[in-house]
Design a protein around this motif. Structure first.
Motif, PDB file in Angstrom:
ATOM      1  N   THR A 169      -4.106  -1.264  -5.241  1.00  0.00           N
ATOM      2  CA  THR A 169      -4.525  -0.845  -3.915  1.00  0.00           C
ATOM      3  C   THR A 169      -5.346  -1.670  -3.230  1.00  0.00           C
ATOM      4  N   CYS A 170      -6.475  -2.264  -3.981  1.00  0.00           N
ATOM      5  CA  CYS A 170      -7.582  -2.919  -3.600  1.00  0.00           C
ATOM      6  C   CYS A 170      -6.838  -4.343  -3.150  1.00  0.00           C
ATOM      7  N   ARG A 229      -3.395   1.479 -10.506  1.00  0.00           N
ATOM      8  CA  ARG A 229      -3.285   1.867  -8.917  1.00  0.00           C
ATOM      9  C   ARG A 229      -4.439   1.507  -8.268  1.00  0.00           C
ATOM     10  N   CYS A 241       2.440   1.674  -3.588  1.00  0.00           N
ATOM     11  CA  CYS A 241       1.549   1.987  -4.495  1.00  0.00           C
ATOM     12  C   CYS A 241       1.489   3.667  -4.666  1.00  0.00           C
ATOM     13  N   PHE A 242       1.701   4.337  -3.449  1.00  0.00           N
ATOM     14  CA  PHE A 242       1.373   5.799  -3.582  1.00  0.00           C
ATOM     15  C   PHE A 242       2.668   6.234  -3.374  1.00  0.00           C
ATOM     16  N   LEU A 251       0.827  -1.286   0.052  1.00  0.00           N
ATOM     17  CA  LEU A 251      -0.031  -0.101   0.045  1.00  0.00           C
ATOM     18  C   LEU A 251       0.978   1.239  -0.017  1.00  0.00           C
ATOM     19  N   TYR A 298      -3.677  -4.950  -2.283  1.00  0.00           N
ATOM     20  CA  TYR A 298      -2.970  -4.945  -1.038  1.00  0.00           C
ATOM     21  C   TYR A 298      -3.671  -4.650   0.280  1.00  0.00           C
TER      22      TYR A 298
END
Length: 289
Positions: A86-87, A82, A67-68, A64, A89
């Protein structure tokens, strides 16, 4: 939503309805909750089955964050990637809580919280594969419907005691993802990591099925179910390594085609073709007058 996407979803729904009509219900066996290792340490019931979920939390949180991470650490270049990762992780991290809660008191009610985050991870991966290997727009549009289908399968099982929808959500990705990883040209490099992830998931299912035999073979040191958690946690580990290492593929070639070419070269069939392809590479062009 484009007509092709609507037709695809419509066909999938029709096939699913037909399967539901022609197949018998699959109730949840209560023997499923009878795990081999039921020892308690430090007042924690079923201790090893509980704490072996901790790696899911670690790798889920790492994924997570990355990802950002500033600078697009995972090199996302397609629409919806993304969101999909994200979903995934988030589902992986939530497995640590849901599965631990279930193993503290194994029963159908707590099993719901074990399966919910796993379903989020399964369905997210399917959407990611559609984004990368088939069509980024269709894949992006499929994220929410796939997540919804997964949640519906869980609640259908809980209210009607029928595992058929959940079995479809769980096992279709297990078959479809390795096949797509081999047959469809990848957008990125390091595509073999998908197969490593699939291999560890298969190992986890074998260890789950052999829970009691493994507990006996290891002289009651560790059970198959605890090992299943550790093997399953390797799936997001390999996918995270893939994301960290990958670059955009300059020439999109499927693994199947790559293996076929490598096999032909190892047998000597590609030597003549290579000589033909490069026979004029060192010939200087004659200057025109």
């Amino acid at each position: 939503m484009k007509k092709g996407t609507v037709y695809s979803w419509g066909s999938a729904i029709i096939i699913f309805i037909v399967l539901m009509i022609v197949t018998p219900t699959i109730p949840q066996s209560q023997a499923y909750h009878d795990f081999a290792d039921q020892r308690s340490f430090l007042w924690i019931p079923n201790t090893l089955n509980v704490i072996s979920n901790f790696p899911f939390l670690i790798i889920g949180l790492i994924g997570l964050v990355l990802c950002f991470f500033p600078g697009n650490y995972f090199r996302f270049s397609l629409r919806g990637e993304r969101i999909g990762w994200t979903c995934f992780y988030a589902g992986v991290a939530a497995v640590a809580f849901g599965s631990s809660y279930y193993h503290l008191h194994p029963n159908d009610d707590t099993l719901l919280w074990d399966r919910l985050p796993m379903t989020i991870a399964f369905t997210s991966i399917m959407a990611i594969f559609v984004i990368e290997r088939i069509d980024e727009h269709k894949g992006t549009y499929s994220i929410f419907p796939l997540l919804l289908a997964g949640l519906v399968s869980i609640f259908y099982w809980r209210f009607f005691d029928d595992l058929r929808p959940y079995a479809v959500v769980q096992f279709v990705p297990c078959i479809a993802i390795p096949l797509m990883a081999i047959l469809l040209p990848p957008m990125y490099t390091h595509s073999t990591y998908w197969l490593w992830a699939a291999g560890f998931y298969l190992l986890a299912k074998v260890e789950e099925a052999a829970d009691k035999p493994i507990y006996s073979w290891t002289h009651h040191i560790i059970s198959g179910h605890s090992l299943k958690h550790l093997s399953a946690a390797m799936v997001p580990v390999f996918l995270t390594l893939m994301l960290a290492k990958r670059t955009v593929q300059t020439e999109r070639t499927s693994l199947y085609k790559t293996w076929k070419i490598s096999w032909a070269r190892s047998k000597g069939k590609g030597s003549e073709e290579e000589r033909f392809d490069h026979s004029y590479s060192n010939v200087a062009a004659e200057e025109t007058r």
